[in-house]
Design a protein around this motif. Structure first.
Motif, PDB file in Angstrom:
ATOM      1  N   LEU A   1       0.528  -1.159  -0.206  1.00  0.00           N
ATOM      2  CA  LEU A   1       0.034  -0.160  -0.333  1.00  0.00           C
ATOM      3  C   LEU A   1       0.740   1.414  -0.308  1.00  0.00           C
ATOM      4  CD1 LEU A   1      -2.874  -0.503   2.525  1.00  0.00           C
ATOM      5  CD2 LEU A   1      -3.079  -0.972  -0.076  1.00  0.00           C
ATOM      6  N   ARG A   2       0.249   2.163  -0.493  1.00  0.00           N
ATOM      7  CA  ARG A   2       1.242   3.972  -0.561  1.00  0.00           C
ATOM      8  C   ARG A   2      -0.138   4.846   0.667  1.00  0.00           C
ATOM      9  NH1 ARG A   2       4.918   3.273   0.053  1.00  0.00           N
ATOM     10  NH2 ARG A   2       5.696   5.187  -0.691  1.00  0.00           N
TER      11      ARG A   2
ATOM     12  N   THR B   1       1.931   3.109   5.972  1.00  0.00           N
ATOM     13  CA  THR B   1       0.768   3.517   4.766  1.00  0.00           C
ATOM     14  C   THR B   1      -0.087   2.298   5.368  1.00  0.00           C
ATOM     15  OG1 THR B   1       2.073   1.309   3.306  1.00  0.00           O
ATOM     16  CG2 THR B   1       2.450   3.975   3.134  1.00  0.00           C
ATOM     17  N   ARG B   2      -0.914   2.027   6.822  1.00  0.00           N
ATOM     18  CA  ARG B   2      -1.098   0.833   7.011  1.00  0.00           C
ATOM     19  C   ARG B   2      -1.309  -0.395   5.998  1.00  0.00           C
ATOM     20  NH1 ARG B   2      -6.421   1.288   5.199  1.00  0.00           N
ATOM     21  NH2 ARG B   2      -7.522   0.652   7.545  1.00  0.00           N
TER      22      ARG B   2
ATOM     23  N   VAL C   1      13.126  -3.885   1.178  1.00  0.00           N
ATOM     24  CA  VAL C   1      13.241  -4.822   1.921  1.00  0.00           C
ATOM     25  C   VAL C   1      11.510  -5.084   1.936  1.00  0.00           C
ATOM     26  CG1 VAL C   1      15.758  -4.444   2.871  1.00  0.00           C
ATOM     27  CG2 VAL C   1      13.227  -3.804   4.327  1.00  0.00           C
ATOM     28  N   THR C   2      12.178  -6.894   2.426  1.00  0.00           N
ATOM     29  CA  THR C   2      11.105  -7.300   2.539  1.00  0.00           C
ATOM     30  C   THR C   2      10.469  -7.769   4.280  1.00  0.00           C
ATOM     31  OG1 THR C   2      10.355  -8.582   0.399  1.00  0.00           O
ATOM     32  CG2 THR C   2       9.688  -9.697   2.237  1.00  0.00           C
ATOM     33  N   PRO C   3       9.490  -7.239   4.346  1.00  0.00           N
ATOM     34  CA  PRO C   3       9.045  -7.719   6.234  1.00  0.00           C
ATOM     35  C   PRO C   3       7.635  -9.788   6.118  1.00  0.00           C
ATOM     36  CG  PRO C   3       7.286  -6.229   4.969  1.00  0.00           C
ATOM     37  CD  PRO C   3       8.302  -6.891   4.068  1.00  0.00           C
ATOM     38  N   ILE C   4       8.985  -9.983   6.741  1.00  0.00           N
ATOM     39  CA  ILE C   4       8.675 -11.897   7.072  1.00  0.00           C
ATOM     40  C   ILE C   4       7.144 -11.497   7.300  1.00  0.00           C
ATOM     41  CG2 ILE C   4       9.413 -13.950   8.285  1.00  0.00           C
ATOM     42  CD1 ILE C   4      12.227 -13.542   7.424  1.00  0.00           C
ATOM     43  N   THR C   5       6.810 -10.503   8.179  1.00  0.00           N
ATOM     44  CA  THR C   5       6.131 -10.622   9.136  1.00  0.00           C
ATOM     45  C   THR C   5       4.687 -11.188   8.749  1.00  0.00           C
ATOM     46  OG1 THR C   5       4.421  -9.978  11.018  1.00  0.00           O
ATOM     47  CG2 THR C   5       5.668  -8.414   9.592  1.00  0.00           C
ATOM     48  N   ARG C   6       4.478 -10.610   7.108  1.00  0.00           N
ATOM     49  CA  ARG C   6       3.444 -10.356   5.959  1.00  0.00           C
ATOM     50  C   ARG C   6       4.011 -11.132   5.366  1.00  0.00           C
ATOM     51  NH1 ARG C   6       4.745  -7.295   1.229  1.00  0.00           N
ATOM     52  NH2 ARG C   6       5.617  -5.996   1.858  1.00  0.00           N
ATOM     53  N   ARG C   7       4.864 -12.296   5.237  1.00  0.00           N
ATOM     54  CA  ARG C   7       5.104 -13.599   4.671  1.00  0.00           C
ATOM     55  C   ARG C   7       4.715 -15.158   5.296  1.00  0.00           C
ATOM     56  NH1 ARG C   7       7.384 -11.950  -0.133  1.00  0.00           N
ATOM     57  NH2 ARG C   7       7.204 -14.130  -1.123  1.00  0.00           N
ATOM     58  N   ARG C   8       4.762 -15.477   4.526  1.00  0.00           N
ATOM     59  CA  ARG C   8       4.581 -17.008   4.911  1.00  0.00           C
ATOM     60  C   ARG C   8       6.441 -17.714   4.709  1.00  0.00           C
ATOM     61  NH1 ARG C   8       0.484 -19.644   7.168  1.00  0.00           N
ATOM     62  NH2 ARG C   8      -1.331 -19.139   7.383  1.00  0.00           N
ATOM     63  N   PRO C   9       7.145 -18.195   5.489  1.00  0.00           N
ATOM     64  CA  PRO C   9       8.683 -18.628   5.458  1.00  0.00           C
ATOM     65  C   PRO C   9       8.336 -19.921   4.264  1.00  0.00           C
ATOM     66  CG  PRO C   9       8.232 -18.297   7.857  1.00  0.00           C
ATOM     67  CD  PRO C   9       7.012 -18.259   6.672  1.00  0.00           C
ATOM     68  N   ILE C  10       7.880 -20.590   3.864  1.00  0.00           N
ATOM     69  CA  ILE C  10       8.493 -21.302   2.856  1.00  0.00           C
ATOM     70  C   ILE C  10       7.506 -20.862   1.131  1.00  0.00           C
ATOM     71  CG2 ILE C  10       5.818 -22.161   3.513  1.00  0.00           C
ATOM     72  CD1 ILE C  10       8.357 -24.307   2.156  1.00  0.00           C
TER      73      ILE C  10
ATOM     74  N   ALA D   1      -3.964  -2.635   7.878  1.00  0.00           N
ATOM     75  CA  ALA D   1      -5.359  -2.714   7.311  1.00  0.00           C
ATOM     76  C   ALA D   1      -5.603  -3.912   6.826  1.00  0.00           C
ATOM     77  CB  ALA D   1      -4.910  -1.924   5.783  1.00  0.00           C
ATOM     78  N   PHE D   2      -4.747  -5.570   6.868  1.00  0.00           N
ATOM     79  CA  PHE D   2      -5.353  -6.377   6.469  1.00  0.00           C
ATOM     80  C   PHE D   2      -5.048  -7.037   8.271  1.00  0.00           C
ATOM     81  CE2 PHE D   2      -2.897  -4.317   2.860  1.00  0.00           C
ATOM     82  CZ  PHE D   2      -4.417  -4.224   2.352  1.00  0.00           C
ATOM     83  N   GLY D   3      -4.590  -6.572   9.053  1.00  0.00           N
ATOM     84  CA  GLY D   3      -4.832  -7.301  10.041  1.00  0.00           C
ATOM     85  C   GLY D   3      -3.556  -8.269  10.338  1.00  0.00           C
TER      86      GLY D   3
END
Length: 269
Positions: A41-42, A110-111, A73-82, A115-117
């Motif tokens: 999001l922006r 930017t929420r 950079v990529t935030p792992i918190t909103r990704r699944r490691p696999i 915004a996605f819990g």
């Protein structure tokens, strides 16, 4: 020192063909890497059209031969490691070992978390980052993984193939402001990507890296110099990568990519 363009894939740059054209021009002009922002999001005042950086990086990898690529950079918190492990390994093979993976806690300015819990608490995001990168490295080992953490689980899984780069894909970590735990985290891996810092703050960060590693040997330090003199001083401090690039919606990106990097940094443009 090596030189990278960082591109925000928003607005006109949400077109993956435009990103490919810019990356090809950058490679021809002598740039060492083309990195993409990784946000979903922006801000309301920014262009809202947004490309997926991972799909765009695959297109760039297929159209280039030399430049490194990576999300910064990529935030792992909103990704699944696999899922992240599979994507990174596939992109590393597609590029024949040109991927650098930038990781961090992520931000909610930017929420794009709330915004996605997603988890917003920075302490929990830090825990998830630490667990997630440990799990990523285990997946890339080629050995069976048995992992039961507080945030992630892998129950007797074998993840193949291994990355093209060995012993693993290089990992750079973001660190913001005066926080020192992120710097120590970065020092255990391959690179530090400081955000919101001054020259004194950068020098203090590198003192922490030396404390953890013993030296800066084999460690990447990334900075965004804004003047020719700052570019020179950063090199003296220990910066190994100078990055530059537009903000969302700024024009002239293709012209920037087509200019030799030393001409860009020495002119301060």
């Amino acid at each position: 020192m090596q030189h990278a363009l960082t591109l925000p894939p928003y607005g006109e740059l949400a077109d993956p063909l435009a990103l490919v054209e810019i990356a090809v021009a950058a490679e021809q002009a002598g740039w060492d890497a083309v990195f993409l922002w990784d946000h979903v999001l922006r801000q309301p005042e920014d262009p809202q059209e947004t490309a997926d950086p991972w799909v765009a990086m695959a297109a760039i990898a297929s159209a280039t031969e030399r430049v490194r690529i990576g999300p910064m950079v990529t935030p792992i918190t909103r990704r699944r490691p696999i899922k992240l492990a599979r994507e990174a390994t596939t992109l590393d093979h597609l590029s024949r070992g040109r991927l650098t993976l930038g990781l961090g806690l992520g931000v909610d300015t930017t929420r794009e978390l709330s915004a996605f819990g997603e988890i917003v608490d920075p302490r929990l995001r830090g825990q998830r980052l630490d667990e997630g990168v440990e799990l990523l490295c285990a997946f890339w080992s080629g050995e069976e993984v048995e992992f039961h953490g507080e945030h992630f689980v892998a129950d007797r899984v074998l993840v193949l193939p291994r990355p093209f780069q060995q012993p693993r894909i290089p990992l750079w970590f973001a660190a913001r402001g005066d926080a020192r735990k992120p710097v120590r985290r970065a020092a255990r891996y391959d690179g530090l990507y400081p955000i919101e810092f001054d020259e004194r703050g950068l020098a203090e960060m590198l003192d922490v890296v030396r404390e953890v590693r013993g030296s800066l040997d084999g460690f990447d330090v990334i900075a965004r110099p804004s003047t020719p003199s700052e570019y020179e001083r950063f090199g003296e401090i220990g910066v190994t990568w100078a990055v530059t690039g537009p903000l969302p919606g700024e024009p002239g990106v293709l012209e920037l990519a087509s200019t030799a990097p030393l001409d860009v940094f020495r002119s301060g443009t």
